[in-house]
Design a protein around this motif. Structure first.
Motif, mmCIF file in Angstrom:
data_model
loop_
_atom_site.group_PDB
_atom_site.id
_atom_site.type_symbol
_atom_site.label_atom_id
_atom_site.label_comp_id
_atom_site.label_asym_id
_atom_site.label_seq_id
_atom_site.Cartn_x
_atom_site.Cartn_y
_atom_site.Cartn_z
ATOM 1 N N GLY A 214 141.138 -56.810 -2.380
ATOM 2 C CA GLY A 214 141.038 -56.840 -3.828
ATOM 3 C C GLY A 214 141.387 -55.565 -4.556
ATOM 4 O O GLY A 214 141.386 -55.545 -5.788
ATOM 5 N N SER A 215 141.710 -54.480 -3.820
ATOM 6 C CA SER A 215 141.963 -53.216 -4.510
ATOM 7 C C SER A 215 143.016 -52.389 -3.778
ATOM 8 O O SER A 215 142.894 -52.154 -2.579
ATOM 9 N N GLU A 216 143.993 -51.906 -4.523
ATOM 10 C CA GLU A 216 145.046 -51.061 -3.958
ATOM 11 C C GLU A 216 144.482 -49.739 -3.456
ATOM 12 O O GLU A 216 145.048 -49.108 -2.558
ATOM 13 N N ALA A 217 143.357 -49.294 -4.006
ATOM 14 C CA ALA A 217 142.770 -48.007 -3.645
ATOM 15 C C ALA A 217 141.765 -48.113 -2.504
ATOM 16 O O ALA A 217 141.134 -47.123 -2.132
ATOM 17 N N ALA A 218 141.602 -49.310 -1.933
ATOM 18 C CA ALA A 218 140.545 -49.550 -0.953
ATOM 19 C C ALA A 218 140.929 -49.089 0.448
ATOM 20 O O ALA A 218 142.102 -49.065 0.832
ATOM 21 N N LEU A 219 139.904 -48.761 1.204
ATOM 22 C CA LEU A 219 140.026 -48.437 2.620
ATOM 23 C C LEU A 219 138.752 -48.915 3.298
ATOM 24 O O LEU A 219 137.660 -48.817 2.719
ATOM 25 N N GLY A 220 138.876 -49.446 4.503
ATOM 26 C CA GLY A 220 137.704 -49.922 5.215
ATOM 27 C C GLY A 220 137.886 -49.793 6.713
ATOM 28 O O GLY A 220 138.956 -49.407 7.202
ATOM 29 N N TYR A 221 136.835 -50.117 7.466
ATOM 30 C CA TYR A 221 136.958 -50.128 8.935
ATOM 31 C C TYR A 221 136.013 -51.171 9.521
ATOM 32 O O TYR A 221 134.942 -51.442 8.999
ATOM 33 N N PHE A 222 136.455 -51.756 10.648
ATOM 34 C CA PHE A 222 135.664 -52.735 11.389
ATOM 35 C C PHE A 222 136.363 -53.043 12.704
ATOM 36 O O PHE A 222 137.370 -52.425 13.042
ATOM 37 N N GLY A 223 135.841 -54.004 13.459
ATOM 38 C CA GLY A 223 136.440 -54.379 14.729
ATOM 39 C C GLY A 223 137.797 -55.044 14.564
ATOM 40 O O GLY A 223 138.067 -55.706 13.561
ATOM 41 N N PHE A 224 138.660 -54.889 15.558
ATOM 42 C CA PHE A 224 140.032 -55.382 15.487
ATOM 43 C C PHE A 224 140.106 -56.890 15.262
ATOM 44 O O PHE A 224 141.038 -57.387 14.622
ATOM 45 N N SER A 225 139.134 -57.617 15.756
ATOM 46 C CA SER A 225 139.160 -59.076 15.629
ATOM 47 C C SER A 225 139.273 -59.521 14.177
ATOM 48 O O SER A 225 139.984 -60.481 13.862
ATOM 49 N N TYR A 226 138.584 -58.807 13.284
ATOM 50 C CA TYR A 226 138.601 -59.215 11.881
ATOM 51 C C TYR A 226 139.933 -58.869 11.212
ATOM 52 O O TYR A 226 140.360 -59.554 10.287
ATOM 53 N N TYR A 227 140.585 -57.823 11.688
ATOM 54 C CA TYR A 227 141.949 -57.563 11.207
ATOM 55 C C TYR A 227 142.899 -58.624 11.733
ATOM 56 O O TYR A 227 143.758 -59.124 10.992
ATOM 57 N N SER A 228 142.768 -58.992 12.996
ATOM 58 C CA SER A 228 143.709 -59.936 13.600
ATOM 59 C C SER A 228 143.674 -61.298 12.929
ATOM 60 O O SER A 228 144.627 -62.067 13.024
ATOM 61 N N GLU A 229 142.578 -61.607 12.229
ATOM 62 C CA GLU A 229 142.493 -62.858 11.471
ATOM 63 C C GLU A 229 143.218 -62.779 10.131
ATOM 64 O O GLU A 229 143.509 -63.798 9.517
ATOM 65 N N ASN A 230 143.496 -61.547 9.671
ATOM 66 C CA ASN A 230 144.015 -61.359 8.310
ATOM 67 C C ASN A 230 145.189 -60.383 8.256
ATOM 68 O O ASN A 230 145.255 -59.526 7.375
ATOM 69 N N PRO A 231 146.157 -60.470 9.172
ATOM 70 C CA PRO A 231 147.219 -59.451 9.233
ATOM 71 C C PRO A 231 148.167 -59.469 8.042
ATOM 72 O O PRO A 231 148.863 -58.473 7.806
ATOM 73 N N ASP A 232 148.198 -60.554 7.294
ATOM 74 C CA ASP A 232 149.120 -60.642 6.156
ATOM 75 C C ASP A 232 148.485 -60.201 4.839
ATOM 76 O O ASP A 232 149.197 -59.970 3.856
ATOM 77 N N SER A 233 147.160 -60.071 4.814
ATOM 78 C CA SER A 233 146.488 -59.738 3.551
ATOM 79 C C SER A 233 145.824 -58.372 3.560
ATOM 80 O O SER A 233 145.370 -57.900 2.517
ATOM 81 N N ILE A 234 145.739 -57.742 4.731
ATOM 82 C CA ILE A 234 145.284 -56.354 4.831
ATOM 83 C C ILE A 234 146.195 -55.638 5.818
ATOM 84 O O ILE A 234 146.867 -56.269 6.641
ATOM 85 N N LYS A 235 146.226 -54.325 5.740
ATOM 86 C CA LYS A 235 147.150 -53.530 6.554
ATOM 87 C C LYS A 235 146.365 -52.630 7.502
ATOM 88 O O LYS A 235 145.486 -51.878 7.085
ATOM 89 N N ALA A 236 146.696 -52.704 8.791
ATOM 90 C CA ALA A 236 146.076 -51.818 9.771
ATOM 91 C C ALA A 236 146.736 -50.445 9.710
ATOM 92 O O ALA A 236 147.963 -50.331 9.662
ATOM 93 N N ILE A 237 145.912 -49.404 9.708
ATOM 94 C CA ILE A 237 146.402 -48.039 9.637
ATOM 95 C C ILE A 237 146.462 -47.440 11.044
ATOM 96 O O ILE A 237 145.473 -47.489 11.789
#
Length: 324
Positions: A214-237
Motif C-alpha cells: 500500500g505504500s511506495e515508501a514501505a519496507l518490511g521483513y518476514f519469512g520467505f514463504s510469505y514473499y513467495s505467495e506475493n512475488p508480483d505485488s511486493i519486491k524482494a530486496i
C-alpha cells in the motif's frame, strides 16, 4: 483452564490463517485444554511461530487426510508467545519456532515439568521486501539495513542514500514476541544496538504484505514463504553482506550464499506429550514430510534425508522412554 484473550486465535485472512482441511481446527482448542499437558486422546495442540506456520499447516492438512479422527488445533502466537503462554505452561504439545528456545524458556518449561525436544524442520531465507514502485532500491547492504532498523537510526530514504527520495520510511516488521524479531535483531543489529520501536509490529505476516503493497515508501521483513505467495505485488530486496547482492530464494538459502538472513526453523515437542499416540503419530509424520517437496512448495528448504533420519531416531528414542 482460563482463556488467555491476549493470545487468542487470529481472525481468518485466507490460506495462511485457516487450514483447508475441515478436520484441522484453528479455534477453541488452545483455550479449552485441561490438565497438565495439552494432549488428550486424539487431540494435538500447536501454537507458536507465524513463520513456521505454513510448514505445519501444510503437513497438518496432509496428516488429516490420512487421519481424520485426530483433531489438530493450530494457532499463530509468535515463537516467544507460544513458549511463554502455551507450550511451557502445558497448554500445547508442540511449539513452532523460528529460533532456538531461550534458556529462560527452557527454565520455565522445566518448572512445569515439561521437557522440550528440538527438531529442525526447514530452512528459511528471511526476506526484506519493498513496494514494486520503489524503483530506487533492489539491494541493501547489512550496514544500510542496520541503519534503517536500529533505534535512533535513519528516518528517511535519503538518509541512506542522498539520491533516494526524501520520504520517511513506512516500516513493517515482526512483533517482539516473534522469533523472526529475535533472529533479525541478532543477525542485523547485533548485541550493541536496539531494534527501533516506531514501526508497525505484528505477528500477522499478511498484514506486513498488505502494508508494503500500500505504500511506495514501505519496507518490511518476514519469512520467505510469505514473499513467495506475493512475488508480483511486493519486491524482494537482495542483501549484500560483503560479497555482492544475493537474492533471497530457496536455492541461495540451501547453498549458504544468503547470509546472514538464512536460518533454521524448528518445532519443539513436549516429551511428556509423546505418551499420547496422536502426538506420536503426528510428530513422526511431520519428520518424514519435512524432508519432502511439501516444504519447498510453501517456500522453504526441506530437511535433508540425513536430518530426517536423525530427527526420527531422536523421536523414537523419546517415545520409547515415555512408554516405559
Amino acid at each position: 483452564m482460563s482463556r488467555d484473550t491476549t493470545a487468542s486465535l487470529p481472525a481468518g485472512l485466507g490460506r495462511r490463517d485457516f487450514l483447508a482441511a475441515a478436520s484441522v481446527a484453528l479455534s477453541g482448542g488452545l483455550a479449552g485444554c485441561t490438565g497438565v499437558f495439552a494432549a488428550e486422546g486424539n487431540n494435538v495442540n500447536i501454537a507458536g511461530s507465524s513463520t513456521v506456520f505454513p510448514v505445519t499447516e501444510a503437513i497438518a492438512s496432509a496428516f488429516s487426510e490420512e487421519n481424520p479422527t485426530v483433531n489438530l488445533s493450530l494457532s499463530k502466537t509468535g515463537t516467544g508467545g507460544g513458549f511463554a503462554n502455551f507450550f511451557c505452561v502445558g497448554r500445547t504439545d508442540i511449539n513452532n519456532a523460528s529460533r532456538a528456545i531461550a534458556d529462560a524458556e527452557t527454565e520455565q518449561c522445566g518448572t512445569n515439568d515439561i521437557t522440550p525436544l528440538e527438531f529442525p524442520v526447514a530452512t528459511d531465507a528471511l526476506t526484506v521486501v519493498a513496494n514494486p514502485e520503489a524503483d530506487w532500491i533492489d539491494c541493501l547492504t547489512i550496514e544500510q539495513l542496520r541503519e534503517i532498523w536500529r533505534a535512533d537510526g535513519a528516518q528517511r530514504w535519503s538518509d541512506i542514500n542522498e539520491e533516494w527520495p526524501d520520504q520517511e520510511f513506512e516500516l513493517y516488521g515482526a512483533a517482539t514476541t516473534s522469533g523472526t524479531f529475535d533472529y533479525f535483531n541478532e543477525a542485523v543489529l547485533g548485541e550493541e544496538l536496539n531494534h527501533r520501536s516506531d514501526y508497525y509490529a505484528t505477528e500477522r505476516d499478511r498484514t506486513i504484505v498488505q502494508g508494503v503493497q500500500g505504500s511506495e515508501a514501505a519496507l518490511g521483513y518476514f519469512g520467505f514463504s510469505y514473499y513467495s505467495e506475493n512475488p508480483d505485488s511486493i519486491k524482494a530486496i537482495s542483501i549484500d553482506n560483503g560479497d555482492g547482492c544475493i537474492e533471497p530464494s530457496i536455492e541461495t538459502a540451501m547453498s549458504g550464499e544468503y547470509t546472514p538472513l538464512s536460518r533454521p526453523l524448528f518445532i519443539y515437542v513436549a516429551k511428556e506429550s509423546l505418551a499420547e499416540p496422536a502426538v506420536q503419530d503426528f510428530t513422526r509424520f511431520y519428520m518424514e514430510q519435512a524432508a519432502t517437496e511439501l516444504v519447498s512448495d510453501v517456500g522453504y528448504v526441506p530437511t535433508t534425508e540425513e536430518q530426517r533420519d536423525e530427527n526420527l531416531e531422536k523421536l523414537e528414542a523419546a517415545i520409547a522412554e515415555v512408554s516405559e
